[in-house]
Design an enzyme around this catalytic site. Structure first.
Site, PDB file in Angstrom:
ATOM      1  N   ASP A  92       0.823  -1.223   0.000  1.00 14.58           N
ATOM      2  CA  ASP A  92       0.000   0.000   0.000  1.00 14.58           C
ATOM      3  C   ASP A  92       0.855   1.269   0.000  1.00 14.58           C
ATOM      4  O   ASP A  92       0.506   2.254  -0.645  1.00 14.58           O
ATOM      5  CB  ASP A  92      -0.898   0.044   1.251  1.00 14.58           C
ATOM      6  CG  ASP A  92      -1.917  -1.069   1.256  1.00 14.58           C
ATOM      7  OD1 ASP A  92      -2.145  -1.672   0.187  1.00 14.58           O
ATOM      8  OD2 ASP A  92      -2.482  -1.347   2.333  1.00 14.58           O
TER       9      ASP A  92
HETATM   10  P1  NDP Z   1       0.829  -4.000   3.083  1.00 20.12           P
HETATM   11  O1  NDP Z   1      -0.002  -4.655   4.109  1.00 20.12           O
HETATM   12  O2  NDP Z   1       0.179  -3.054   2.148  1.00 20.12           O
HETATM   13  O3  NDP Z   1       1.540  -5.119   2.167  1.00 20.12           O
HETATM   14  C1  NDP Z   1       2.360  -6.058   2.720  1.00 20.12           C
HETATM   15  C2  NDP Z   1       2.796  -6.980   1.610  1.00 20.12           C
HETATM   16  O4  NDP Z   1       3.781  -7.845   2.176  1.00 20.12           O
HETATM   17  C3  NDP Z   1       1.693  -7.868   1.084  1.00 20.12           C
HETATM   18  O5  NDP Z   1       1.285  -7.443  -0.191  1.00 20.12           O
HETATM   19  C4  NDP Z   1       2.299  -9.284   1.073  1.00 20.12           C
HETATM   20  O6  NDP Z   1       2.211  -9.818  -0.231  1.00 20.12           O
HETATM   21  C5  NDP Z   1       3.749  -9.063   1.449  1.00 20.12           C
HETATM   22  N1  NDP Z   1       4.250 -10.105   2.335  1.00 20.12           N
HETATM   23  C6  NDP Z   1       3.657 -10.679   3.399  1.00 20.12           C
HETATM   24  N2  NDP Z   1       4.437 -11.621   3.933  1.00 20.12           N
HETATM   25  C7  NDP Z   1       5.573 -11.632   3.192  1.00 20.12           C
HETATM   26  C8  NDP Z   1       6.768 -12.401   3.250  1.00 20.12           C
HETATM   27  N3  NDP Z   1       6.959 -13.355   4.171  1.00 20.12           N
HETATM   28  N4  NDP Z   1       7.729 -12.144   2.345  1.00 20.12           N
HETATM   29  C9  NDP Z   1       7.544 -11.205   1.382  1.00 20.12           C
HETATM   30  N5  NDP Z   1       6.438 -10.462   1.278  1.00 20.12           N
HETATM   31  C10 NDP Z   1       5.465 -10.672   2.182  1.00 20.12           C
HETATM   32  O7  NDP Z   1       2.056  -3.339   3.845  1.00 20.12           O
HETATM   33  P2  NDP Z   1       2.623  -1.867   3.797  1.00 20.12           P
HETATM   34  O8  NDP Z   1       3.689  -1.855   4.840  1.00 20.12           O
HETATM   35  O9  NDP Z   1       2.962  -1.463   2.406  1.00 20.12           O
HETATM   36  O10 NDP Z   1       1.437  -0.942   4.236  1.00 20.12           O
HETATM   37  C11 NDP Z   1       0.930  -0.954   5.555  1.00 20.12           C
HETATM   38  C12 NDP Z   1      -0.558  -0.989   5.509  1.00 20.12           C
HETATM   39  O11 NDP Z   1      -1.025  -1.357   6.785  1.00 20.12           O
HETATM   40  C13 NDP Z   1      -1.141   0.363   5.162  1.00 20.12           C
HETATM   41  O12 NDP Z   1      -2.342   0.187   4.456  1.00 20.12           O
HETATM   42  C14 NDP Z   1      -1.404   0.945   6.553  1.00 20.12           C
HETATM   43  O13 NDP Z   1      -2.378   1.927   6.543  1.00 20.12           O
HETATM   44  C15 NDP Z   1      -1.849  -0.308   7.291  1.00 20.12           C
HETATM   45  N6  NDP Z   1      -1.655  -0.298   8.722  1.00 20.12           N
HETATM   46  C16 NDP Z   1      -0.604   0.383   9.244  1.00 20.12           C
HETATM   47  C17 NDP Z   1      -0.426   0.436  10.589  1.00 20.12           C
HETATM   48  C18 NDP Z   1       0.692   1.254  11.149  1.00 20.12           C
HETATM   49  O14 NDP Z   1       0.518   1.862  12.205  1.00 20.12           O
HETATM   50  N7  NDP Z   1       1.827   1.239  10.494  1.00 20.12           N
HETATM   51  C19 NDP Z   1      -1.320  -0.318  11.512  1.00 20.12           C
HETATM   52  C20 NDP Z   1      -2.350  -1.074  10.846  1.00 20.12           C
HETATM   53  C21 NDP Z   1      -2.508  -1.039   9.496  1.00 20.12           C
HETATM   54  P3  NDP Z   1       2.223 -11.414  -0.443  1.00 20.12           P
HETATM   55  O15 NDP Z   1       1.124 -11.967   0.374  1.00 20.12           O
HETATM   56  O16 NDP Z   1       2.031 -11.563  -1.922  1.00 20.12           O
HETATM   57  O17 NDP Z   1       3.574 -11.887  -0.018  1.00 20.12           O
END
Ligand code: NDP
Length: 463
Positions: A389
């Site tokens: 994101d």
């Molecule tokens: P996202 O949640 O947008 O994306 C994380 C990505 O990590 C996924 O697309 C997933 O894809 C990938 N992933 C997961 N596990 C693994 C792994 N083991 N190895 C490689 N890739 C992996 O994360 P962002 O950090 O970009 O964004 C944070 C989001 O969370 C924002 O929408 C924010 O608003 C929200 N948020 C933030 C908080 C905060 O305080 N920071 C608290 C709560 C929510 P795949 O499954 O294909 O691997």
């Protein structure tokens, strides 16, 4: 041994100074750990001094502290880093509940209250109740126990408005005659309404807005504690509550700014109800170009400047140590290295900073979004490690996207982008990402830690 009422206020001044100093230190990654300890020391002194000043029978208190201390210690040791926001939500809810119960029990002690005490009692139980159930809903959403989508229904604003009016009416009637049977009845109504309002005001929030809500609820808990401090005439509780209330509001504002959303929009827009499900790819066009460890090695080996952009996936994979190892190898190769941090990357404020600090990444290599974006075009390579994101260009160029307007790390403007993730699944907001189809993007599929270990192995073998 008891402390005189004058003596304890001197101790409280020291504690308050420690809290403020601790908070100040928390604002920099370099001093944050010590800041936490300084604040904890202030709280320990405050608790011991308060107990000594009251001349109480400590047995029950000790049992409570022991049980609470054991739960807290076990939680801190065993909770996964990625589950920390859930734990914060639970702790936060407990704080709200504690204020509610404290004021309730004080009311039973002496129901014939002065008007000001009746007012702060009402405030403390209402805000504490809202913080308690609101935090439980936020916990449920984060832990996936209930749907993360915003729950909206027709007439929701009217229902919430009616609940607030009922609470205000009950509080006014309680305030007029707190020591009557009616006063008590309205007191109980106020508690019930607060518990319901915590749920109804939090369920319409979904998706990427949950972190902001947790921060706001944290502020509520502080305010409830502050009001409870007035109820029991405890100066340090008033100060600590006010500090938590104020810092929670400041953090909430910063997070709203980071996501380019207003608080009103977060609570009333129902964001998250209509977003596409995980894995959806409709609407985005282009070709996915997959890369291997060897391809990534050649790209990085030739780069003069590399920005690592970590996200939630780095936390899941626990890849921070191998990221640092790769960073060191690149530096030894003469490459400029920076770690670009988005304020809401991961699942809690400061999530990426904590992980990178754990891996001993030097603080001067961490750059904020505002500082990396202006020089993005000059970056040879951006390595996106499990972020989604926070690097989604829809936030910049798709006015229909639910995240439109949220500032992102604009990796799509770099010369080459390497994205490490396991699949094409969506991130937290549940929306697709055109970055993955970009001309200059290479997708390196797999668990981030395993993938990076393979690249490190390529470097070490000199290929
Ligand atoms: P996202 O949640 O947008 O994306 C994380 C990505 O990590 C996924 O697309 C997933 O894809 C990938 N992933 C997961 N596990 C693994 C792994 N083991 N190895 C490689 N890739 C992996 O994360 P962002 O950090 O970009 O964004 C944070 C989001 O969370 C924002 O929408 C924010 O608003 C929200 N948020 C933030 C908080 C905060 O305080 N920071 C608290 C709560 C929510 P795949 O499954 O294909 O691997």
């Amino acid at each position: 041994m008891t402390l005189s009422s004058l003596g304890i206020n001197y101790v409280y001044v020291v504690c308050a100074a420690l809290f403020v100093l601790g908070l100040k230190m928390l604002s920099s990654p370099a001093t944050a750990r010590r800041g936490n300890l300084v604040s904890a020391l202030g709280m320990l002194i405050a608790i011991v001094a308060t107990l000594l000043a009251q001349g109480l029978d400590y047995r029950w208190i000790m049992i409570g502290m022991l049980i609470g201390g054991l739960i807290g210690t076990a939680g801190a040791y065993f909770v996964k880093m990625t589950a920390m926001p859930e734990m914060v939500a639970l702790f936060n809810g407990s704080g709200g509940l504690a204020s509610l119960l404290l004021s309730w029990s004080e009311y039973h002690h002496s129901p014939a209250m002065a008007p000001f005490i009746a007012l702060v009692t009402a405030l403390s139980v209402f805000i504490g109740g809202v913080a308690f159930t609101g935090s439980m809903v936020a916990y449920g959403k984060l832990a996936g126990k209930i749907s993360q989508q915003a729950v909206v229904f027709k007439g929701q604003h009217l229902v919430n408005g009616a609940i607030v009016l009922t609470a205000a009416g009950a509080a006014a009637l309680f305030y007029l005659k707190p020591d009557s049977l009616f006063g008590y009845l309205f007191f109980v109504v106020m508690i019930l309404v607060a518990l319901v309002f915590g749920v109804t005001s939090t369920i319409p929030v979904g998706g990427a807005d949950i972190p902001v809500v947790i921060s706001l609820l944290n502020s509520y808990t502080g305010l409830a504690a502050c009001a409870a401090g007035f109820v029991v005439s405890n100066n340090i509780l008033i100060v600590a509550g006010a500090l938590v209330g104020a810092s929670g509001i400041i953090l909430t504002r910063l997070m709203c700014k980071a996501m380019n959303r207003s608080l009103f929009n977060i609570f009333f827009s129902g964001f998250g109800t209509t977003t596409a499900g995980a894995g959806s790819t409709s609407g985005v066009q282009g070709e996915i170009k997959a890369a291997s460890a060897e391809d990534v090695y050649y790209i990085l080996e030739a780069a003069d400047s590399v920005a690592f952009v970590p996200g939630y996936g780095m936390a899941v994979a626990q890849a921070q140590h191998v990221v640092k190892e790769l960073g060191d190898l690149l530096e030894a190769n003469g490459t400029e290295i920076v770690y670009a941090i988005h304020p809401v990357a991961g699942r809690m404020p400061g999530h990426m900073n904590v992980l990178l600090a754990e891996a001993n990444v030097p603080y001067d290599q961490l750059v904020e979004m505002e500082d990396i974006n202006p020089r993005m075009e000059t970056m040879d390579v951006c390595v996106v490690i499990g972020a989604n994101d926070v690097v989604n260009p829809a936030a910049v160029n798709d006015a229909k996207s639910p995240i439109y307007g949220m500032p992102i790390i604009e990796t799509y403007r770099a010369k080459t982008v390497i994205v490490l993730k396991r699949s094409m699944h969506a991130g937290f907001a549940g929306i697709e990402n055109a970055l993955f189809y970009g001309e200059n993007t290479r997708m390196y599929f797999g668990d981030a830690k395993t993938s990076l270990q393979a690249v490190v192995a390529e470097f070490k073998s000199g290929n």
